[in-house]
Design a protein around this motif. Sequence first.
Motif, short mmCIF file in Angstrom:
data_model
loop_
_atom_site.label_atom_id
_atom_site.label_comp_id
_atom_site.label_asym_id
_atom_site.label_seq_id
_atom_site.Cartn_x
_atom_site.Cartn_y
_atom_site.Cartn_z
N GLN A 56 33.10 33.35 55.58
CA GLN A 56 34.28 33.93 56.20
C GLN A 56 35.15 32.86 56.88
O GLN A 56 35.53 32.98 58.03
CB GLN A 56 33.86 35.00 57.22
CG GLN A 56 33.13 36.19 56.64
CD GLN A 56 34.00 36.97 55.68
OE1 GLN A 56 35.21 37.05 55.87
NE2 GLN A 56 33.38 37.51 54.64
N ALA A 57 35.47 31.77 56.17
CA ALA A 57 36.34 30.71 56.69
C ALA A 57 37.54 30.59 55.78
O ALA A 57 37.45 30.79 54.57
CB ALA A 57 35.59 29.38 56.76
N THR A 58 38.68 30.22 56.35
CA THR A 58 39.91 30.15 55.55
C THR A 58 40.59 28.80 55.69
O THR A 58 41.80 28.71 55.80
CB THR A 58 40.87 31.26 55.98
OG1 THR A 58 41.12 31.12 57.38
CG2 THR A 58 40.30 32.63 55.69
N VAL A 105 50.36 29.33 50.26
CA VAL A 105 48.95 29.54 49.93
C VAL A 105 48.12 29.77 51.16
O VAL A 105 47.12 30.52 51.14
CB VAL A 105 48.41 28.35 49.12
CG1 VAL A 105 49.13 28.25 47.77
CG2 VAL A 105 48.55 27.05 49.89
N SER A 106 48.50 29.12 52.31
CA SER A 106 47.73 29.34 53.53
C SER A 106 47.81 30.79 53.97
O SER A 106 46.80 31.41 54.35
CB SER A 106 48.23 28.41 54.64
OG SER A 106 48.03 27.06 54.30
N GLU A 107 49.01 31.35 53.96
CA GLU A 107 49.16 32.74 54.37
C GLU A 107 48.46 33.68 53.39
O GLU A 107 47.83 34.67 53.79
CB GLU A 107 50.64 33.09 54.47
CG GLU A 107 50.87 34.52 54.97
CD GLU A 107 52.35 34.82 55.16
OE1 GLU A 107 52.67 36.01 55.34
OE2 GLU A 107 53.16 33.88 55.09
N TYR A 108 48.55 33.37 52.09
CA TYR A 108 47.89 34.24 51.09
C TYR A 108 46.39 34.25 51.28
O TYR A 108 45.74 35.31 51.32
CB TYR A 108 48.26 33.78 49.67
CG TYR A 108 47.45 34.51 48.61
CD1 TYR A 108 47.77 35.83 48.28
CD2 TYR A 108 46.39 33.89 47.98
CE1 TYR A 108 47.02 36.51 47.33
CE2 TYR A 108 45.65 34.57 47.02
CZ TYR A 108 45.96 35.87 46.71
OH TYR A 108 45.21 36.55 45.77
N VAL A 109 45.80 33.05 51.44
CA VAL A 109 44.34 32.98 51.59
C VAL A 109 43.90 33.64 52.88
O VAL A 109 42.86 34.30 52.96
CB VAL A 109 43.87 31.51 51.51
CG1 VAL A 109 42.40 31.39 51.85
CG2 VAL A 109 44.15 30.94 50.13
N ALA A 168 42.83 27.53 47.46
CA ALA A 168 44.25 27.22 47.24
C ALA A 168 44.45 25.71 47.35
O ALA A 168 43.95 25.06 48.29
CB ALA A 168 45.12 27.95 48.25
N THR A 169 45.20 25.12 46.40
CA THR A 169 45.49 23.69 46.40
C THR A 169 46.97 23.47 46.20
O THR A 169 47.66 24.29 45.58
CB THR A 169 44.71 22.98 45.27
OG1 THR A 169 45.19 23.44 44.00
CG2 THR A 169 43.22 23.22 45.38
#
Length: 520
Positions: A143-145, A111-115, A128-129
């Motif tokens: 604009q933060a991920t 999920v980290s890479e997807y977001v 994403a959780t």
Amino acid sequence: MMTDAPTLPLDLDESATPPAPTRAVAQGLAATGAPLRTLRRRTLPARWRITLWIILSTAITLLAVGMVGRSIFLAGVEQSANAEIEQEASEFSRFAEDAAASGHTTAEDLVSEYVARQSVHENEVVIATVEGAVIAVANGRVQATDASALAAVPGGEALVNRLLDETSASGAMDAPDVGPLRWGRLEFTTGDRGGAVLIVQYTQEARSQVDAGFATIAWVALIGILLSSGVAWLVAGQILAPVREVYRVARDIGEHDLSARVPVEGTDDIAAVATTFNQMLDRLEAVHATQQRFVDDAGHELRTPITIVRGQLELLSEDPEERAATLRLVSDELDRMSRIVTDLLVLARAEQPDFVRVANCDTAALTLDIEAKAQNLGDRRWQLMEVAEGTAALDPQRVTQAVLQLAANAVQVTETGDRILIGSRFDGEGSARRLRLWVRDSGPGVAVADAERIFERFARGDSSGARRGSGLGLAIVRAITDGHGGSAWVDSVFGEGATFGIDLPAPTTTRFDTAAERSE
């Protein structure tokens, strides 16, 4: 039969009192028994009413178009938000499949890479959780991920937790401080751990843009209504121009001078109005002439028997035979005068609502009863040709009176031993069914010119074959049929006899309940 006095559909200056000559014509028509329809008082002139109606109809149309258009555009905003959510869900599904093939082993990495790869717009948030813990946030506004951006999500952590706790996979809600939004949640499992991707689409800004656009359109529409009101005012003036001319002509009409006419120019609708009004004046002039003839004929019909009776009584002899002959003559004249008065009273009662009293009637029995009574009208060969079998809602006494009047007229134009035919039948089916009763004689017939007006009051034919009498009998027949909503007719070839009849509505779908049946 005398027609209703026409009324003028104008109110150019409705507060003014009608001119005396026009009022005199109306009073003269009312005196003949013709119903007079009066103009209803209105508070606004016709030109203002036409203008206001045009403005009102335009405003209602624009309002309806605006409301429908706004609803369509708002529905488009919602559909666009749903499409964005479906697209994000589809992209995540493809990414998860590719990640599994490339060796991703943990849900957090997935999920980290997807977001991190997401490029979201200003009114979109992707969260994403994993196992209920927020791992990454893509917020189009900051604009933060990472999870630290959760506080910057419109609606805050409370809104995110509320959406994550929902049992359904997608939905819409109206959140405090952020307005309406659409959301979708896609759950996944990697290895022995599960998570979810939450996609939120905020629609308040797009909806506000739609409302702002339609507010601008509303101002433009208002300006258009103001412009159209001026055009409507000018158009109304043009429309009412012939009506004003009609008013001028009507004002100039005198009690005995109905010769004024409206000038007709062109062949458009305005000319048609003038032509129609001139035709109405033609009818009024004819009615006035008929009224004058009515007065003259009525005076003559009543004056003649009175003169005869007075003369006979003044010369009454003491001789028993002469006295008896005088008394018979006097009695005949008084009977004739009584019939004239009775006919006039019947025609006067024809204008009242209780002139016809409808009840269910056996048409076969009615026809036989009429034929039996007609036998006493004269020494003729009476023949019953056809009998209608069934029931109809009608006034049997008035119908009997009408058909016997036709039979009496047939006796007047035939000689002893001549044949007179009587019949009745039903024509049509269902609601269009009609009861037709008719009398056919072998007399001289009726000329075409006489047939067109023979049912009018005091109408007498100029031809040798026309009916004789006071001219009231057939007018009574027509009054009775009019009271039933039917019609009186004549079918004749001049010199070959005539058939007089009446047609009365007799629908099979309607049944008249008598008072006794209603009380039960």
